[in-house]
Write a protein that holds these residues in place. Sequence first.
Motif, PDB file in Angstrom:
ATOM      1  N   SER A 154       0.832  -1.204   0.000  1.00 26.20           N
ATOM      2  CA  SER A 154       0.000   0.000   0.000  1.00 26.20           C
ATOM      3  C   SER A 154       0.869   1.258   0.000  1.00 26.20           C
ATOM      4  CB  SER A 154      -0.925   0.007   1.217  1.00 26.20           C
ATOM      5  OG  SER A 154      -1.871  -1.035   1.127  1.00 26.20           O
ATOM      6  N   LEU A 155       0.748   2.044  -1.069  1.00 27.27           N
ATOM      7  CA  LEU A 155       1.528   3.276  -1.246  1.00 27.27           C
ATOM      8  C   LEU A 155       3.026   3.042  -1.069  1.00 27.27           C
ATOM      9  CD1 LEU A 155      -0.642   6.080   0.361  1.00 27.27           C
ATOM     10  CD2 LEU A 155      -0.751   5.085  -1.915  1.00 27.27           C
ATOM     11  N   HIS A 156       3.492   1.886  -1.523  1.00 28.65           N
ATOM     12  CA  HIS A 156       4.928   1.600  -1.491  1.00 28.65           C
ATOM     13  C   HIS A 156       5.649   2.691  -2.285  1.00 28.65           C
ATOM     14  CE1 HIS A 156       8.778  -0.338  -1.973  1.00 28.65           C
ATOM     15  NE2 HIS A 156       8.382  -1.395  -1.264  1.00 28.65           N
ATOM     16  N   PRO A 157       6.632   3.358  -1.707  1.00 23.00           N
ATOM     17  CA  PRO A 157       7.230   4.528  -2.382  1.00 23.00           C
ATOM     18  C   PRO A 157       7.889   4.213  -3.714  1.00 23.00           C
ATOM     19  CG  PRO A 157       8.526   3.876  -0.450  1.00 23.00           C
ATOM     20  CD  PRO A 157       7.244   3.107  -0.393  1.00 23.00           C
ATOM     21  N   GLU A 158       8.375   2.981  -3.896  1.00 27.00           N
ATOM     22  CA  GLU A 158       9.030   2.641  -5.161  1.00 27.00           C
ATOM     23  C   GLU A 158       8.061   2.107  -6.203  1.00 27.00           C
ATOM     24  OE1 GLU A 158      12.937   0.721  -5.284  1.00 27.00           O
ATOM     25  OE2 GLU A 158      12.786   0.575  -3.092  1.00 27.00           O
ATOM     26  N   PHE A 159       6.890   1.646  -5.758  1.00 29.15           N
ATOM     27  CA  PHE A 159       6.043   0.875  -6.672  1.00 29.15           C
ATOM     28  C   PHE A 159       4.670   1.499  -6.908  1.00 29.15           C
ATOM     29  CE2 PHE A 159       8.505  -2.742  -4.515  1.00 29.15           C
ATOM     30  CZ  PHE A 159       9.617  -2.516  -5.328  1.00 29.15           C
ATOM     31  N   SER A 160       4.590   2.816  -6.757  1.00 25.18           N
ATOM     32  CA  SER A 160       3.324   3.502  -7.022  1.00 25.18           C
ATOM     33  C   SER A 160       3.170   3.889  -8.496  1.00 25.18           C
ATOM     34  CB  SER A 160       3.206   4.756  -6.155  1.00 25.18           C
ATOM     35  OG  SER A 160       3.108   4.414  -4.794  1.00 25.18           O
ATOM     36  N   PHE A 161       4.268   3.861  -9.255  1.00 25.67           N
ATOM     37  CA  PHE A 161       4.230   4.233 -10.674  1.00 25.67           C
ATOM     38  C   PHE A 161       5.036   3.201 -11.470  1.00 25.67           C
ATOM     39  CE2 PHE A 161       3.584   8.109  -8.249  1.00 25.67           C
ATOM     40  CZ  PHE A 161       2.407   8.586  -8.818  1.00 25.67           C
ATOM     41  N   LEU A 162       4.549   1.988 -11.484  1.00 26.04           N
ATOM     42  CA  LEU A 162       5.182   0.900 -12.228  1.00 26.04           C
ATOM     43  C   LEU A 162       4.927   1.067 -13.726  1.00 26.04           C
ATOM     44  CD1 LEU A 162       4.108  -2.023  -9.864  1.00 26.04           C
ATOM     45  CD2 LEU A 162       6.426  -1.124 -10.125  1.00 26.04           C
ATOM     46  N   PRO A 163       5.620   0.297 -14.574  1.00 24.83           N
ATOM     47  CA  PRO A 163       5.335   0.389 -16.012  1.00 24.83           C
ATOM     48  C   PRO A 163       3.861   0.116 -16.338  1.00 24.83           C
ATOM     49  CG  PRO A 163       7.405  -0.757 -15.653  1.00 24.83           C
ATOM     50  CD  PRO A 163       6.792  -0.563 -14.291  1.00 24.83           C
ATOM     51  N   ARG A 164       3.230  -0.828 -15.603  1.00 26.18           N
ATOM     52  CA  ARG A 164       1.807  -1.122 -15.793  1.00 26.18           C
ATOM     53  C   ARG A 164       1.249  -1.668 -14.484  1.00 26.18           C
ATOM     54  NH1 ARG A 164      -2.221  -0.485 -17.899  1.00 26.18           N
ATOM     55  NH2 ARG A 164      -2.859  -2.114 -19.335  1.00 26.18           N
ATOM     56  N   LYS A 165      -0.054  -1.933 -14.478  1.00 28.06           N
ATOM     57  CA  LYS A 165      -0.694  -2.479 -13.286  1.00 28.06           C
ATOM     58  C   LYS A 165      -0.087  -3.833 -12.929  1.00 28.06           C
ATOM     59  CE  LYS A 165      -4.418  -4.188 -16.257  1.00 28.06           C
ATOM     60  NZ  LYS A 165      -5.857  -4.094 -16.563  1.00 28.06           N
ATOM     61  N   PHE A 166      -0.227  -4.218 -11.651  1.00 28.12           N
ATOM     62  CA  PHE A 166       0.478  -5.390 -11.149  1.00 28.12           C
ATOM     63  C   PHE A 166      -0.439  -6.159 -10.207  1.00 28.12           C
ATOM     64  CE2 PHE A 166       3.768  -7.900  -9.163  1.00 28.12           C
ATOM     65  CZ  PHE A 166       4.765  -7.986 -10.137  1.00 28.12           C
ATOM     66  N   LYS A 167      -0.587  -7.454 -10.455  1.00 33.93           N
ATOM     67  CA  LYS A 167      -1.570  -8.251  -9.720  1.00 33.93           C
ATOM     68  C   LYS A 167      -0.917  -9.471  -9.075  1.00 33.93           C
ATOM     69  CE  LYS A 167      -5.125  -6.718 -12.949  1.00 33.93           C
ATOM     70  NZ  LYS A 167      -6.122  -7.107 -13.969  1.00 33.93           N
ATOM     71  N   ILE A 168      -1.302  -9.724  -7.826  1.00 35.43           N
ATOM     72  CA  ILE A 168      -0.738 -10.821  -7.035  1.00 35.43           C
ATOM     73  C   ILE A 168      -1.886 -11.675  -6.494  1.00 35.43           C
ATOM     74  CG2 ILE A 168       0.661 -11.429  -5.015  1.00 35.43           C
ATOM     75  CD1 ILE A 168       2.086  -8.743  -5.299  1.00 35.43           C
ATOM     76  N   ALA A 169      -1.717 -12.986  -6.535  1.00 38.40           N
ATOM     77  CA  ALA A 169      -2.700 -13.919  -5.980  1.00 38.40           C
ATOM     78  C   ALA A 169      -1.990 -14.966  -5.150  1.00 38.40           C
ATOM     79  CB  ALA A 169      -3.513 -14.585  -7.083  1.00 38.40           C
ATOM     80  N   VAL A 170      -2.685 -15.477  -4.113  1.00 40.48           N
ATOM     81  CA  VAL A 170      -2.105 -16.440  -3.178  1.00 40.48           C
ATOM     82  C   VAL A 170      -3.065 -17.599  -2.971  1.00 40.48           C
ATOM     83  CG1 VAL A 170      -0.945 -16.714  -0.959  1.00 40.48           C
ATOM     84  CG2 VAL A 170      -1.174 -14.429  -1.959  1.00 40.48           C
TER      85      VAL A 170
END
Length: 564
Positions: A154-170
């Motif tokens: 959540s609001l990770h400072p390095e990963f708020s503007f990635l090249p595209r959206k990013f999805k994780i599943a567990v």
Amino acid sequence: MYRYDQFDERFVRERVAQFRAQVKRRLDGSLSDDEFKPLRLMNGLYLQLHAYMLRIAVPYGTLASRQLRQLALIADRYDRGYGHFTTRQNMQFNWAKLRDVPDILGLLADVEMHCIQTSGNCIRNVTADHFAGVAADELEDPRPTAELIRQWSSLHPEFSFLPRKFKIAVTGAEHDRAAVKVHDIGLRILRHPDTGETGYEVIVGGGLGRTPYVGKVVREFLPRRDLLAYLEAIVRVYNADGRRDNKFKARIKILVHEIGTEEFRRRVEEEFAQLDGPTINADPEEVARIAAYFAPPAYEKLPAKSNAYEAHRAANPAFATWADANVFPHRVPGYAALTISLKAIGEAPGDISSEQMRLVADLAEKYSFDELRVTHMQNVVLAHVRQADLFAVWQKLCEAGLATPNVGLITDIIACPGLDYCALATARSIPIAQALSKRFADQARQKEIGPLGIKISGCINACGHHHIGNIGILGLEKNGVENYQITLGGDATENAAIGGHLGPGIDAKDVPDAIERLVDVYLAQREDGEIFIDTVRRIGVTPFKEVFVAKTHAKSKEPENAVA
């Protein structure tokens, strides 16, 4: 389920206040539409064909009754009396007015909900198995892991503007009900074969859209203590090396494909080795604190089989039919998990009215320890119901039009909103789903066919997961006419596969007949005990393709007044 701490509460309230000021500036003209766009997307607000659409986060699909009641209130007060559950276990309201959105966000904050990171080039809502914590084939409940990742991302400072959206599943189960192999990162909880230690299989580079891929294993076993640092290494490599010059080639799946799995693994391992793991990974006490929120509820000690349940099954064939399709075995004796189908015949898949939301909330509160789950199949689960209570729950569902007995069957169709709502869509999805559910409405016919997943997307972005449907349907525009491509053999489970095209696209009016012919081939060719996907794998696509091409396209060339 997880409850907000003081940081969560302040974080969400501050975001509401911030966005309220931004909306005010947009309405008075201080912000142009282009200036406002990135601000609204960071709050899950899209501009669709007819109105704004607000996407609400439902982390790993878990809701409390009070939260669902609040969604019902919002639906009545600010929308058109219904909401839509998505394939990412979120909810969408399709008719929000811009001036009302800050008030909606305030109401969400009152029940520990928000819309943060449901849009934009960031790490989106983390999804999980909807039977988490209750499935007999589960090694470990995946939701504590999903919550840990939610907090980390959540609001990770390095990963708020990635090249595209990013999805994780567990997933923590042997059978994959979370489609982890078609996510940017999929995690499967497993036990090390030698040491017995619990950790993760890490899968990277899955995804659908215009270039679908099944993810690749980059770590066969990751110790659980290293989870966040390893995820950080993966996303850092992607953030640094992912393409930003072409949004169609910007997903991590393209990077993995272009440089190869081995090279991608090498870069991740190199990055991981350079990170200071102890400063990134969660403290064991924090992990334990989060896990405690997902402790099993206070189950009663019950016999393995309820006599009352069996008696109701014997006396009421309609109840027995529903139970056969919609009730899932529970790991605790005397209990069951039940799926409430949001796929009533002829209705829009995934839609739920405010009245139905309140009814489901009441049922969860009374019969399922005040907890419910949203599935990526766009249904809802009550995960902890006593077998003896199933008949009473079913009766209430019947009264609300929520007792459709079709979970996992041919009318349990996934469909995106399509051209009825979405600005990106090129064809309609909902009418196709409605037509197919009516064509196969007969319950005996559905039971004869058995498990078969149809998934429909209204454009190449594949929000309806058509690539991994046993039968997939992709709607496109061709010469000003809606045209539908059919794929066969997709699978979202641990045997994940991308479906293959059967031939040229067909008109909307021809889709039901085409699907019927594919089903007929299956019924003629199947062996004892085979479900649809098993038969496709055994005999291959060719027998289906021959019928599809020969009959479907011959029919499409007939004049409209031709006699069949």
